[in-house]
Design an enzyme around this catalytic site. Structure first.
Site, PDB file in Angstrom:
ATOM      1  N   THR A   8       6.315 -13.253  11.053  1.00  0.00           N
ATOM      2  CA  THR A   8       7.690 -13.000  10.618  1.00  0.00           C
ATOM      3  C   THR A   8       8.426 -12.085  11.587  1.00  0.00           C
ATOM      4  O   THR A   8       7.903 -11.034  11.968  1.00  0.00           O
ATOM      5  CB  THR A   8       7.669 -12.331   9.229  1.00  0.00           C
ATOM      6  OG1 THR A   8       6.909 -13.145   8.358  1.00  0.00           O
ATOM      7  CG2 THR A   8       9.070 -12.164   8.687  1.00  0.00           C
ATOM      8  N   GLU A  63       9.145 -17.486   5.994  1.00  0.00           N
ATOM      9  CA  GLU A  63       8.961 -16.500   7.053  1.00  0.00           C
ATOM     10  C   GLU A  63       9.575 -17.072   8.321  1.00  0.00           C
ATOM     11  O   GLU A  63       9.159 -18.139   8.780  1.00  0.00           O
ATOM     12  CB  GLU A  63       7.471 -16.184   7.281  1.00  0.00           C
ATOM     13  CG  GLU A  63       6.821 -15.468   6.096  1.00  0.00           C
ATOM     14  CD  GLU A  63       5.438 -14.888   6.418  1.00  0.00           C
ATOM     15  OE1 GLU A  63       4.792 -15.370   7.370  1.00  0.00           O
ATOM     16  OE2 GLU A  63       5.020 -13.955   5.702  1.00  0.00           O
ATOM     17  N   LYS A 116      -0.481 -20.276   2.132  1.00  0.00           N
ATOM     18  CA  LYS A 116       0.233 -20.618   3.358  1.00  0.00           C
ATOM     19  C   LYS A 116       0.052 -22.083   3.751  1.00  0.00           C
ATOM     20  O   LYS A 116       0.842 -22.608   4.537  1.00  0.00           O
ATOM     21  CB  LYS A 116      -0.314 -19.782   4.520  1.00  0.00           C
ATOM     22  CG  LYS A 116      -0.192 -18.289   4.340  1.00  0.00           C
ATOM     23  CD  LYS A 116       1.172 -17.796   4.748  1.00  0.00           C
ATOM     24  CE  LYS A 116       1.170 -16.293   4.968  1.00  0.00           C
ATOM     25  NZ  LYS A 116       2.473 -15.846   5.518  1.00  0.00           N
ATOM     26  N   ARG A 173       0.851  -1.199   0.000  1.00  0.00           N
ATOM     27  CA  ARG A 173       0.000   0.000   0.000  1.00  0.00           C
ATOM     28  C   ARG A 173       0.882   1.243   0.000  1.00  0.00           C
ATOM     29  O   ARG A 173       0.827   2.057   0.916  1.00  0.00           O
ATOM     30  CB  ARG A 173      -0.905   0.004   1.244  1.00  0.00           C
ATOM     31  CG  ARG A 173      -1.886  -1.162   1.345  1.00  0.00           C
ATOM     32  CD  ARG A 173      -2.736  -1.108   2.631  1.00  0.00           C
ATOM     33  NE  ARG A 173      -1.941  -1.157   3.846  1.00  0.00           N
ATOM     34  CZ  ARG A 173      -1.486  -2.284   4.404  1.00  0.00           C
ATOM     35  NH1 ARG A 173      -1.775  -3.458   3.871  1.00  0.00           N
ATOM     36  NH2 ARG A 173      -0.762  -2.242   5.510  1.00  0.00           N
ATOM     37  N   ARG A 177       3.681 -16.142  -2.383  1.00  0.00           N
ATOM     38  CA  ARG A 177       3.162 -14.765  -2.378  1.00  0.00           C
ATOM     39  C   ARG A 177       2.177 -14.504  -3.502  1.00  0.00           C
ATOM     40  O   ARG A 177       1.246 -13.715  -3.347  1.00  0.00           O
ATOM     41  CB  ARG A 177       4.327 -13.787  -2.502  1.00  0.00           C
ATOM     42  CG  ARG A 177       5.347 -13.875  -1.386  1.00  0.00           C
ATOM     43  CD  ARG A 177       4.750 -13.506  -0.039  1.00  0.00           C
ATOM     44  NE  ARG A 177       5.735 -13.635   1.035  1.00  0.00           N
ATOM     45  CZ  ARG A 177       5.416 -13.636   2.319  1.00  0.00           C
ATOM     46  NH1 ARG A 177       4.154 -13.519   2.710  1.00  0.00           N
ATOM     47  NH2 ARG A 177       6.350 -13.755   3.242  1.00  0.00           N
TER      48      ARG A 177
END
Lengths: 415, 415
Positions: free
Chosen positions: A340, A195, A249, A138, A233
């Site tokens: 993470t 992560e 995930k 963002r 991702r």
């Protein structure tokens, strides 16, 4: 600091010295009867299943099934008694005859998932990580979501996909949208990531409808392990609005084979950054559970990051208080991870998302290659040490996984 | 259509006739030795744990532990054999002596959670529900998220909070932001809601790294139950960006005590709306698993909605194919739910969020009161019937829960 018995030949600075004593579930080629509960003592594993039969028969039933499950459920009285017993046996020269034949070199042991994972929750407790994600996804907006400093954000993950260190990780296939495309494509993830996280293992259960206050953290949580929350991702990005991460995930989460008890982390406790924040009473700690734990992330043997756990904004006691404040119960074997771990410096970031800034900055490796994301055959290893007694460091072991290529055939609906 | 033995006095139109035969885990005051596996036969429960000992000894070990776990894990060969056996025993007058003493009136039985829930996943498979949520929360924008018609969106829920029908549900406390406020408040949820859903119970496991094609749905999924995914809309709203629902959902999820096997749903199978869509191969069904199941939602005894499951866009076979396409494995006891079932009509909406249009339109009740959200002491019951053989309907039972008031004391971090 308690000295190990001389016959153990345990160097004072060994990460698995008497100040650590992490537990595992293991077997060895010479064993009959399957898995046993073990304790790391230097480069060896002590067979606690047999040792407890000999030296602490009243607690021996907790180790007979060969996993940590019964021991976890037994609660903090048993946890303390067993750790005190171990410390005694391993420091008392006279205990040598009772345990000397119960030591197996770690290299000769096969370690499995140490406990049965009940619910798996993943938090998002690093301010640096959350802010980096905000800046990446963002740009121009406020880096942290509006709720971030009010509560430890978390979500449920897939407990059935939790695997022990060393288990190969198959590159997942899924849907993602290539830049500029209207419709999604299907195929192997091109943005496979790790992560680096710390996991908290619940021992004693609570009851539905009864929140667990932060002050009771150590009555319920037994210890910690290392967690790699592998992430695709591109898959995650396409699926995540509005209900959060799912297949991006859920294909694999790797944990270390060792669970280090909280008792070993007494010297590592520090004040977390959230202690300075204006928090609701249920998130206010009276004793702090920030943790001085230094992570190290290696890709194919080379260190690519050193995330400092002490920078995590929310403590695990706050996470537990939040997780249960709505009346949700915790059960033996629940695993909740920190999210993470990323420090403020570029070389302290706990994911390739951040290290490569979402695939825009190559991460160089000593072999002359570089990475934006994980390639097939890459081996990623997370290890960590915590501050121990006398200024030394104690070990948490490591969590490692190697990437297998995707199975390329698209699974047919028509076979 | 097979006729029940005369001595059972089972009316042909009974929802728990021989075409249904759902399973449960139950006990009765007269029993010693705890829980048994039961089968609904009209208004009675047949003690399958004992009946299998007498009539099918080779499978009796599957029912000895008193829950469905071992039976679920045994796979579709065992599922078929046991159902065929039951149908035979209950239609053959000569079996009367072997089972007549094994019938307990349902009203005298205590039913518990029928299986151990492994991972719990909740989908979002109703187009009407997803579009209503879009219109409510993103007015003026496209109602469906861009990914919605490409994949069945889902997320993981808390399996430790799954409770059996009849368990009281404590109103959760949590953080939410009152309209116009800067900072969140803490307190009891003021927007407590239900979600009427269908749940799919996994029997036979799959293996990590191996996607399950839609065509193998019936080899892995044993049957269905009813699900109420209780939701605290105010808590959910504040926490949900960016990682999805967490405490707004994790305080309780109610399931029916009955698991109806897929074999009972052969006559209910219909083509789902997704069959007309342009889908990736892994989401393409060759045999359709849309389901003609009519839901009924009652609040304090009055019907407030009649959601039609046949309108669900994604089928449960597609959900399974998607859930595993990244290599995630399913395990015995995994429960995945459809998401809220909402039809196109206003009186077919499966949540108060939609029925009251996010608290703006009162839902009238016959006692002269009305509801925007659930009040303390409200009792919410979800029931359903499926199309059976010969045009009749078979029952899925019901899932009910009554709201207990919140525990008002803010849990202290300082006790």
């Amino acid at each position: 600091m308690i000295q190990a018995a001389r016959w153990l030949r345990l160097p004072a600075e060994h990460p698995f010295g008497l100040a650590a004593l992490p537990y595992c579930s293991y077997t060895a080629a010479t064993y009959t009867g399957g898995y046993r509960v073990g304790v790391a003592v230097g480069d060896h594993i002590l067979d606690l299943t047999t040792a407890s039969d000999r030296l602490m028969p009243a607690r021996a039933h907790l180790f007979r099934a060969g996993s940590l499950d019964d021991f976890l459920a037994a609660g903090d009285g048993a946890w303390t008694q067993v750790r005190d017993g171990l410390t005694g046996w391993l420091s008392d020269e006279q205990c040598r005859p009772a345990i000397e034949d119960l030591m197996v070199p770690v290299g000769q042991a096969s370690l499995r998932l140490p406990f049965t994972v009940a619910d798996f929750v993943d938090f998002f407790a690093s301010e640096n990580h959350a802010a980096n994600a905000g800046r990446i996804f963002r740009p121009g907006a406020e880096p942290l979501p509006p709720n971030w400093k009010h509560l430890p954000i978390g979500y449920h993950g897939r407990s059935g996909s939790v695997v022990v260190s060393g288990t190969p990780v198959r590159r997942p296939c899924g849907q993602f949208r290539p830049p500029g495309a209207d419709a999604p494509s299907f195929g192997p993830s091109a943005r496979l990531d790790f992560e680096a996280e710390l996991g908290f293992v619940v021992g004693a259960r609570s009851h539905l409808g009864e929140p667990v206050p932060a002050s009771r953290f150590a009555e319920h949580v037994f210890g910690v392990c290392l967690v790699n929350d592998w992430s695709a991702r591109d898959i995650q990005s396409f699926e995540t609005v509005p209900l959060g991460p799912f297949l991006g995930k859920s294909f694999a989460t790797t944990v270390s084979p060792w669970v280090l008890p909280l008792a070993a982390l007494e010297h590592a406790r520090v004040r977390p950054p959230s202690a300075a924040a204006d928090l609701l009473p249920y998130l206010t700690e009276t004793t702090h559970w920030g943790l001085d734990i230094d992570f190290e992330v290696r890709l194919n043997g080379s260190v690519i990051s050193r995330p400092p756990y002490a920078t995590m904004f929310w403590s695990p006691a706050q996470m537990l208080a939040h997780l249960t404040v709505n009346g949700a119960a915790v059960r033996t074997g629940d695993l909740y991870a920190s999210g993470t771990v990323s420090g403020p410096e570029p070389d302290q970031r706990g994911s390739l998302l951040e290290l490569s800034w979402n695939g825009t900055e190559a991460v160089p490796l000593p072999d002359g290659t570089s990475r934006f994301w994980l390639q097939d055959a890459d081996e990623l290893t997370i290890s960590a040490t915590a501050r121990g007694p006398g200024g030394g460091r104690i070990g948490l072991g490591s969590a490692t996984g190697r990437i297998l290529p995707a199975v390329r055939e698209s699974p047919a609906g028509k076979d």
